[in-house]
Design an enzyme around this catalytic site. Structure first.
Site, PDB file in Angstrom:
ATOM      1  N   GLN A 101       0.737  -1.247  -0.239  1.00  0.00           N
ATOM      2  CA  GLN A 101       0.010   0.085  -0.005  1.00  0.00           C
ATOM      3  C   GLN A 101       0.857   1.001  -0.061  1.00  0.00           C
ATOM      4  OE1 GLN A 101      -2.912  -1.661   3.209  1.00  0.00           O
ATOM      5  NE2 GLN A 101      -4.001  -0.032   2.009  1.00  0.00           N
ATOM      6  N   HIS A 102       0.106   2.325  -0.374  1.00  0.00           N
ATOM      7  CA  HIS A 102       0.639   3.732   0.096  1.00  0.00           C
ATOM      8  C   HIS A 102       1.705   4.140  -1.031  1.00  0.00           C
ATOM      9  CE1 HIS A 102      -1.341   3.093   3.418  1.00  0.00           C
ATOM     10  NE2 HIS A 102      -0.333   2.542   4.296  1.00  0.00           N
ATOM     11  N   ASP A 150      -2.443  -4.896   0.158  1.00  0.00           N
ATOM     12  CA  ASP A 150      -2.044  -6.210   0.696  1.00  0.00           C
ATOM     13  C   ASP A 150      -2.905  -6.726   1.826  1.00  0.00           C
ATOM     14  OD1 ASP A 150      -0.824  -4.254   1.819  1.00  0.00           O
ATOM     15  OD2 ASP A 150       1.332  -5.092   1.713  1.00  0.00           O
TER      16      ASP A 150
END
Length: 503
Positions: A73-74, A270
């Site tokens: 992520q991110h 995830d």
């Protein structure tokens, strides 16, 4: 009768994994894996190469009817008009944007307090961010990285035609799209994502299912003139949990031998994919010990932690995923092994030879800074050491207890929001440690369920692919294998000593 196959892809910080799976039962059919380069900033082309290598190791994807990607992520991937990556992707564990995160909180907190808001502008800023997008800025989130680029690389900021995340970018490539020559159409509008991954950007409100372009424009102000094209920047279309993604007529990636080709599912972040792979329901909390440590719960309604410690993410089924994450995960054990010159089994034996509380030694394991609590510039510290208690056994115990106590912090934060925690599922590479498995119930304060060691992000992605392929209202009911349930007497004094040491 030939069985229907689906594929789940896990593009993580460390590697790409491809799991070819029986769509009806969830049974593993084939598997492949390829490494990603180390570092906190990475050229996304390595993800594409690793996916192709992992798919080849998995026996190819020609017979796969549906595919989905679960991803770290991110991370920020910025593209120009031709679909070229403008600069290396800044990953979730790149903490260089910590000053920008703090500035964003200050910016929203600067306006005078309204009724019910705290007088402290920092607390006020955090509350306003949480109410706007579910989470308060920390260095991990995508928007803070866009802000860093705007301040430090303004020429790159002015080139941005699209912003996406690792899962979004790899899915777009798998769908048959990619960089094109000058004057050609890169089809940036074909970028897609899902609620779970979009909710980790802090420029998307999962409760209203809307991007906050005003927040993107706000951070681009640092690159003079860049904010003017914020409205034109392409952001991935947020697909529903069962929506099929747009795919080129012949992407030549998967499904060559399948009538109608390979369907591409939305994929997701995830942590959300792992929860889908585990079949989690309301009341379940997973603690995943990998590069990071993550405690995530399933909630029917949006969760708003006005302190900003718990992220109010979405899951990939239409529910929500309140989540607390530590930057330091199983690598805490690696640090212990390196310091003591032992392997995992020897570390466990040493830890078992000590006592709860490591005879007074406490490790606060913020080796790489920390996200929960938000201390990006912190370092790890030992306390309570004396000539009498500084032994290999006590140090080993302190490393194990430090990791588990940091996850207890996450658990307590989620519980403080009113989440009902009836079952803890312990997963990830760190769960393979005998010391972690054995001591977890005493530190976490309740029994711990151990699903069989498996690739739950890839399983979740495969399950989503099978769900979209089926057209049913619920995902397929794949059986979860449980290796055991760990029990133990709670030792609250250990966690209390840890809480005092970390302050």
């Amino acid at each position: 009768m030939a069985r229907t196959l689906v594929a789940g892809v896990d593009t993580s910080t460390q590697s790409c994994k491809v799991r070819v799976t029986d769509a009806e039962t969830g049974e593993l059919v084939r598997f492949g894996q390829a490494k990603h380069p180390n570092g906190t900033s990475v050229d996304p082309s390595y993800w594409w190469s690793a996916f192709q290598e992992a798919a080849e190791q998995a026996g190819g994807l020609d017979d796969v009817s549906a595919l989905a990607v679960g991803g770290q992520q991110h991370g920020m991937v910025i593209l120009d008009k031709q679909g070229n990556v403008i600069r290396d992707a800044m990953l979730w564990n790149d903490t260089s944007s910590a000053p920008q995160a703090a500035a964003l909180i200050e910016k929203l907190g600067a306006a005078p307090a309204q009724d019910g808001e705290p007088e402290d502008p920092i607390a006020r800023g955090k509350q306003r961010w949480v109410k706007a997008v579910g989470s308060s800025p920390v260095a991990s989130y995508t928007l803070t990285k866009v802000a860093w680029v705007a301040e430090n690389e303004p020429e790159n900021a002015k080139k941005i035609a699209a912003i996406c995340l690792p899962h979004d970018w790899l899915s777009w490539r798998i769908a048959g799209y990619g960089p094109v020559a000058e004057g050609e159409d890169a089809h940036l509008e074909a970028l897609f994502t899902d609620r779970s991954d979009a909710s980790g950007t802090i420029y998307y409100d999962a409760a209203s299912n809307e991007y906050r372009r005003d927040l993107i424009a706000m951070v681009l102000e640092a690159a003079e003139g860049a904010e003017s094209h914020a409205e034109a920047i392409v952001l991935p279309t947020v697909l529903g949990p069962r929506d099929a993604a747009p795919v080129k007529a012949d992407p030549a990636i998967a499904g060559k031998n399948v009538e109608g080709g390979c369907l591409l599912a939305p994929g997701g972040g995830d942590n959300a994919m792992a929860s889908l792979g585990l079949g989690m329901a309301v009341g379940d909390v997973s603690i995943s010990l990998g590069t990071s440590g993550v405690a995530a719960a399933i909630s029917e309604n949006p969760t708003y932690d006005l302190t900003g410690a718990v992220s109010g993410f979405a899951d990939c089924t239409g529910h929500y995923l309140p989540l607390a994450c530590t930057i330091n995960g199983s690598r805490i054990l690696d640090a212990g092994r390196a310091a003591l010159g032992v392997d995992y089994d020897e570390l466990a034996k040493l830890a078992f030879a000590s006592k709860p509380g490591a005879n007074g030694i406490t490790l606060v394991p913020y080796f790489d800074g920390e996200r929960t609590p938000n201390r990006p510039n912190a370092t790890a510290t030992f306390s309570g050491m004396t000539l009498a208690n500084t032994t290999r056994e006590n140090l080993a115990r302190a490393f194990v207890e430090g990791l588990l106590c940091s996850q207890r912090d996450c658990l307590e934060l989620i519980r403080s929001l009113g989440a009902s925690i009836t079952r803890i599922l312990l997963i990830g590479g760190g769960a393979k440690s005998e010391a972690i498995r054995t001591l977890a119930p005493s530190i976490l304060g309740m029994d711990v369920t151990r699903p069989a060691t498996d690739e739950y992000v890839a399983i979740g992605a495969a399950r989503q692919a099978a769900w979209v392929l089926s057209g049913e209202t619920e995902p397929p009911a794949w059986q979860l294998t449980i290796d055991g349930v760990e029990t133990g007497e709670p030792t609250e004094a250990v966690y209390e000593a840890y809480a005092k040491a970390r302050g």
